[in-house]
Every structure is written in structure tokens, then in C-alpha cells.
Write an enzyme that holds these catalytic residues in place. Structure first.
Site, PDB file in Angstrom:
ATOM      1  CG  ASP A 199     137.113  29.633  28.028  1.00  0.00           C
ATOM      2  OD1 ASP A 199     135.965  29.192  28.118  1.00  0.00           O
ATOM      3  OD2 ASP A 199     137.471  30.737  28.483  1.00  0.00           O
ATOM      4  CG  ASP A 246     141.590  34.127  29.538  1.00  0.00           C
ATOM      5  OD1 ASP A 246     140.539  33.471  29.713  1.00  0.00           O
ATOM      6  OD2 ASP A 246     141.598  35.277  29.068  1.00  0.00           O
ATOM      7  CG  ASP A 288     139.275  28.785  31.432  1.00  0.00           C
ATOM      8  OD1 ASP A 288     138.160  28.253  31.271  1.00  0.00           O
ATOM      9  OD2 ASP A 288     139.581  29.885  30.956  1.00  0.00           O
TER      10      ASP A 288
END
Length: 706
Positions: free
Chosen positions: A388, A590, A594
């Protein structure tokens, strides 16, 4: 929430000022996890060591002699959590050196004494071994105890009393060294669980007072000086200091902290004095969370360990059949006894957990927290990494770099309008906009009817006019506002890899902000290192536009695919699709959104500043704000798997050679037992020593704990 059991009957067998021996029948419970129980007791402040003897239903506890520590130990043992009874109480106690010496001398005596005396000595020494074998057979289990019992019985049958006694002595000696290796490996993990303080100093009403650690609360002003360990997480409010975080992050260089900086529990102040406000206490501190994960790692086995155990158990009948079959064919008890002294089980079963536990300890000292053996196993097998973008490949610290006004507002007015709408929104984009406005000294307008639309933007009323701040999709497609007036500026920002934030008021586009999130300086080097370490595919997921995402990917040559303009729920869908395609997948994120992807991936990885939900969902947590930890974790995992494979190949090769020599009659039972035990201890020692070595040559080095 931890569930506790009914208090257990307990008695104090003996007691000295700093040592207790406790006895309770529950210590023989077949479901008791002895390592886990010892780990829990050793985390009590003041406890120095714990040694449990299941067969004797007792445990010996050494502590600092304080009444409070004694009471805490007794209270803990009498009110254990149910998690302690989710193991297998099959751990053998460590043979005492005195016992080994006696067995050695009696074995030597059998060589010189007349047969009548030697027979009695050999029978006494052999009885426990034969009994263990009979118990296994009675329980319909063909395990290594049956092999040992058969080998000793065949030697007694031949009236070779010295050989029978020697086999028993060698079994005990081998077991002793095997147990020492296992205890050392487990001890490495347990050393990370040790609490360093039971009282703390706080500032209250202008005075410094000392209180018990467990009474600390959020908001307390904690005082720490040179040489002291920071007991809880917090934020510095007064003073400056150089702190050593090596026991938590692996970083040996002292970090300078000042008011406003965060400090991590477990760090040590090398110089200076600080007062910090507690932000996390009890089970929420960094050290407490690490302890919980490491306690769990003492119990749970990885898939590789389970397969090793299953294979080891399957090889026992092979050895047993070979020994019995050889006797049936040749009627040679000596050959049969020699074959039965050689087995694959011990070394295969023990080398894997020793290597895994030492690897996890090494990882922790390198700044990587692995939540159990399975995380290490999965990390070694991963062939695809999905990042991500924000907060992982980038710093996650957005900055407003460009302002384009589509109407009559100047830069400050447009920025102030956006910041006023965003000021209550807990999001990196909102923080960047509000921060830029404050840096310019802009006053923010009062807002009303504020509505946050997840992954789209913010709607608020300012001076009775509806203000919208968010993505183009939100402004143009969802709200029907024409954004074409900013196309030229937006295109220029995107070519530079910047994110866009559109601002509209009362149905008209007011302008666009360009924001940049700086790429982590180590990102390119780490991705290249991961490719060299066997990662076949690297993928980036982002909510940015395709142009912005592609501009970022262009600066990272080792990125294979980029998915842009994603909603939070899209990430888990992409992870699921990649797994269906056969990818063994690691996801690095994080944020709160997610968490689904972190859970659904084969292994989830989170950075230290990640959201609490992300940390709970991940199996690997990097303890430093540095992607080098990811490469560290991968290399440690690969090395551990390589060590386990090498130990397995060595065990099979050596023991197969010994079996062949014993079958041909070229090895007597004593020689076979010596070779088998020496090779077993050597392989297990190799597994532990190899994992303890410094393993990285790219700048990450293990640190010695203070």
C-alpha cells in the site's frame, strides 16, 4: 481478554529467602504448556528464573526475595490463564549432571565386574528406558522410546550388560545436550520478555513521587534520568536526552529526544533527563505487546515444524522394522540392537524449533517482530509483495506543494477554505492541508454540518455555503460539479507525481491543491534487495490517479505492477485474486483500511507507526520507520529455512549411513549409539549457532542488548 481458571491447589515444599519450590498436581496436566507457564512467571518483576519439573509436579522459582514478588508469584500460579493449558506437557526435564555421572560410573563398573553384579546394575539402569517403551506400546504409539527400549532389551537378552548400560548412559548424555540446546534457544526468546522495572517516578503537584509500575495511568508525567529504562510509551514534555533503543528497534546509535518527541518503553536513557506524558500503559505499551507476541511464539509451531514432526514420527517405524526384520533374518541380536540405537526422530524434531527460536530472537534484535514461527515460515515462502503506497513506500507525510485557483480566490484564501473544511478530519491529506494553512498563519473559519465520506472527501458548511474537498471522482461524478477548468494544472501536477485535492464551493470548482508524499530514501535499494532475495513480483496499490501512480512507479525500477484509483475495499479483493492465481503473498500496509488485506494475505507486514488495527492484523511488525527491516526479515526467514533444510539433509544422510553400517555388522551397538548421539547434538548445535551469527551484509547489524 484473558480468561482465568479456578484457583489450583498449591503447596510450598521448601523455601529460602530468594528461592521457592512449589508443588501442584496441575503441573502434570497433559495440556499444560511448560514453556508458556515459565514465560509468564518470568515476566513478573523481580523473578530471576523459573524451572519446571512436570514429573515431580513441582517448579523452582528464584526471585529477589521481596515479599511483593513472592505474593505476585503465588497469586499468578494460583490464578493461571486458560492459555497455559493449550499445549502438550511432553517436555522432558533436564537430566542432572550428578545423575549422568552416576550412570557413567555404573556403566564403567559393568565392564569390570563379574556378570552377576553387572546384570543387576544393567537391569536397574535399563528399567526406566524399557518402561517408557512399554508405555508407548500400551498407548499404541511407535515412537523413539520403543526403539531405545528394544535396543536395550536386545543387549540384555545377549547378556551384554556393558552395552545395555552404555546405551542408557549415552541416551541420557545425548538427551542432556539436546535439552541444553533447546533451553538456550528458548531462553533467547524469554530474555526479551524480562521486565526491567517495577516502580516508576512521576511528577505530581510539583513533586517527584515513586509509585508501583502497575499504578501508572495515561497522562502521568513520568520522570527518567541517566541509566534508567523508559518504562512506558509517552511523549516528551520537558527536558532533552539521548536514548538507546537497541533492545526495541535494533538501532545502536542513540536518538536525541526533545519536547514533542515520542519515546518507546524499553529504551534506555544514556544521557540527559526528561519528563514525558504517558500515552500507553499496561498491556498497551510497546514492550508488553512484544512480550505477548513472543510468549505466543513459544507455543505455536509453523507448518514446516509440523511437517518435520510428522516425518520424524513416520521414520520411527522404518528403523524399528529394519531392526526387527534384521533379527528375524539373521538371528543376530547385536546387529539388531545396533540398528535400533539409530533413529531420525530426535534431530529432525529438535533442530527446527531451535533454529526458529534463535531466528526470531535475531529478528527482534534486528528491529523486526515476528508473531510466531508461522510468520517466519510464511515470510520465507512469499514470492509476491504488495505495497500500500502511502506510509510504506512513501513517508506518509504529505505536503502541499502547489495551489491553483480556478476562480477569484488567492492562494491563501483557497488554502484556508480547504483547511477549514478539513480541520476535523483525521486523515494524512487533511493533516497536510491544515498544517500548510497554519504554517502560513491563516485563520480557519468555523464549520457546521461536517460530513466525512470515506475515501472520497469532506462536505462542510462555511458561511452557510456548502464546501466540498476531495477527489475529482467525488467532486465531479458524485456531486456533478464541472472540474474541467483545472485540467491543465492538474495534468502538470500529476506528471510530477503529485496527488490532487479538488475544492468546490456552492456548486462551483474553486481550485486544486497539489500534494507530494516523499518516497522513502531506502525504498529503491530495498526493492532491489528483495528481488535478489527471491521476490518474483512487486505490486503497488494506491488511491492516487493513474498518472500520479505511474510517476511514482517510474522512479522504482523493480516495481512490476501498479493498481491506481482504488477504494479501501478494493485492496482485499486484489489480494484475494492474486492468491487465487497461485501467488504466495505478503501485504505491507499501515492503515485501518489495510486490515482486511493484512489478514487475507499469507503474511501481513506493518510499520511501527501503523494504526493499532493494522498492527493487530499483521504477522510481522517492523520496529523502525525503515523499509530495510523488511529485507532483514526476508533474509532471516530464508536463512532459517536453509538451516532447517541443511539440518534435515545432514540428519538423514548421517543416520542412514549409520543404519547401513550397523546392518552390515560393522558398527557395534555402543559405537552406533555414540555416533548417533554425537551427530544429533552436533546438528542441533549447528542449527542454533548458524542462526545466531550476524547474517546481513547490507548495513543492518545485530546489536548487543544493554
Amino acid at each position: 481478554m484473558t480468561t482465568t481458571c479456578t484457583p489450583f491447589p498449591l503447596s510450598i515444599v521448601s523455601e529460602l529467602p530468594n528461592r521457592m519450590r512449589l508443588r501442584g498436581r496441575f503441573l502434570r496436566d497433559p495440556d499444560l504448556d511448560p514453556d508458556y507457564l515459565e514465560a509468564i512467571l518470568e515476566t513478573i518483576p523481580g523473578v530471576e528464573s523459573v524451572r519446571l519439573n512436570g514429573r515431580a509436579s513441582s517448579t523452582i522459582i528464584k526471585y529477589d526475595g521481596r515479599t511483593e514478588t513472592r505474593a505476585a508469584v503465588l497469586g499468578c500460579v494460583q490464578d493461571l490463564p486458560l492459555e497455559v493449558f493449550k499445549g502438550k506437557n511432553d517436555r522432558k526435564s533436564l537430566p542432572s549432571p550428578l545423575n549422568l555421572s552416576v550412570k557413567g560410573m555404573l556403566t564403567l563398573a559393568c565392564f569390570f565386574l563379574p556378570a552377576l553384579f553387572a546384570a543387576h546394575i544393567a537391569l536397574v539402569l535399563s528399567a526406566p528406558v524399557i518402561l517408557d517403551g512399554l508405555i508407548c506400546l500400551w498407548n499404541k504409539k511407535l515412537k523413539v522410546e520403543v526403539l531405545d527400549a528394544a535396543a536395550v532389551s536386545f543387549s540384555l537378552w545377549r547378556r551384554d550388560y556393558f552395552t545395555a548400560a552404555a546405551i542408557v548412559a549415552l541416551l541420557s548424555l545425548g538427551e542432556y545436550f539436546e535439552k541444553i540446546s533447546e533451553i538456550k534457544a528458548t531462553g533467547l526468546l524469554k530474555s526479551l520478555l524480562k521486565p526491567q522495572t517495577d516502580k516508576i517516578w512521576i511528577e505530581k503537584d510539583g513533586q517527584e513521587i515513586q509509585i508501583p509500575f502497575e499504578e501508572a495511568g495515561i497522562g502521568d508525567r513520568v520522570v527518567c534520568g541517566p541509566g534508567e529504562m523508559i518504562p512506558i510509551d509517552g511523549r516528551v514534555v520537558d527536558g532533552e536526552a539521548a536514548i538507546n533503543q537497541s533492545s526495541i528497534t535494533g538501532e545502536s546509535v542513540p536518538v536525541h529526544v526533545k519536547p514533542g518527541d515520542e519515546v518507546i518503553s524499553g529504551s534506555v536513557i544514556e544521557d540527559g533527563r526528561i519528563i514525558f506524558e504517558a500515552t500507553h500503559v499496561g498491556a498497551e505499551t510497546s514492550v508488553a505487546r512484544i512480550s505477548k507476541f513472543l510468549e505466543d511464539s513459544l507455543r505455536y509451531e509453523s507448518d514446516s515444524q509440523k511437517k518435520s514432526d510428522e516425518l520424524a514420527d513416520k521414520l520411527v517405524p522404518v528403523t524399528f522394522s529394519l531392526g526387527v526384520g534384521l533379527f528375524a533374518l539373521t538371528r543376530n541380536l547385536q546387529k539388531a540392537a545396533a540398528v535400533l540405537t539409530v533413529d531420525y526422530s530426535c534431530v529432525i524434531k529438535l533442530s527446527s524449533p531451535v533454529a526458529v527460536r534463535v531466528a526470531m530472537h535475531t529478528a527482534a534484535f534486528q528491529g523486526v517482530l515476528l508473531k510466531g514461527a508461522q510468520a517466519l515460515d510464511s515470510l520465507a515462502r512469499v514470492d509476491t509483495l504488495v505495497f500500500d503506497k502511502t506510509g510504506t513506500l512513501t513517508r506518509g507525510e504529505l505536503q502541499v506543494t502547489d495551489i491553483f485557483s480556478a476562480q477569484d480566490l488567492d492562494d491563501d484564501q483557497l488554502l484556508g477554505l480547504a483547511a477549514s473544511a478539513e480541520k476535523h478530519y483525521a486523515h494524512p491529506v487533511a493533516a497536510a492541508v491544515v498544517g500548510a494553512a497554519r504554517d502560513r498563519g491563516l485563520g480557519l473559519s468555523p464549520t457546521s454540518q461536517v460530513d466525512f465520506i470515506v475515501a472520497h472527501g469532506v462536505s462542510a458548511y462555511i458561511d452557510d455555503l456548502n464546501v466540498l474537498v476531495g477527489s475529482r471522482h467525488f467532486i465531479e461524478e458524485d456531486e456533478g460539479i464541472d472540474c474541467s477548468g483545472a485540467d491543465q494544472a492538474a495534468l502538470a501536477f500529476q506528471k510530477e507525481g503529485k496527488s490532487l485535492l479538488y475544492i468546490a464551493r456552492d456548486g462551483n470548482l474553486e481550485g486544486v491543491l497539489g500534494l507530494r508524499d516523499e518516497l522513502r530514501p531506502e525504498a529503491s535499494t530495498v526493492l532491489a534487495g528483495l528481488k535478489a532475495a527471491g521476490i518474483k513480483k512487486t505490486i503497488i496499490l494506491t488511491g492516487d490517479t493513474e498518472r500520479t501512480a505511474n510517476a511514482l512507479a517510474a522512479s522504482l525500477p523493480d516495481v512490476d505492477e501498479v493498481y491506481a484509483e482504488l477504494r479501501p475495499e478494493d485492496k482485499a479483493d486484489i489480494v484475494a485474486r492474486l492468491k487465487e492465481e497461485g501467488c504466495i503473498l505478503g501485504f505491507i500496509g499501515d492503515g485501518v483500511n489495510d486490515a482486511p488485506a493484512l489478514v487475507s494475505a499469507d503474511v501481513g507486514i506493518c510499520l511501527p507507526t501503523g494504526a493499532d488495527l493494522a498492527k493487530e492484523s499483521a504477522q510481522v511488525i517492523l520496529l523502525k520507520e525503515d523499509l530495510n527491516g523488511l529485507l532483514t526479515a526476508r533474509l532471516i526467514a530464508l536463512r532459517c529455512q536453509e538451516t532447517i533444510k541443511q539440518a534435515f539433509v545432514s540428519a538423514v544422510s548421517l543416520n542412514s549411513s549409520f543404519l547401513l553400517l550397523a546392518s552390515l555388522g560393522w558398527l557395534r551397538p555402543v559405537a552406533a549409539a555414540i555416533l548417533h548421539n554425537v551427530s544429533t547434538v552436533g546438528i542441533i548445535g549447528y542449527a542454533g549457532m548458524r542462526e545466531s551469527q550476524q547474517i546481513l551484509n547490507h548495513g543492518q547489524h545485530g546489536k548487543t542488548r544493554k
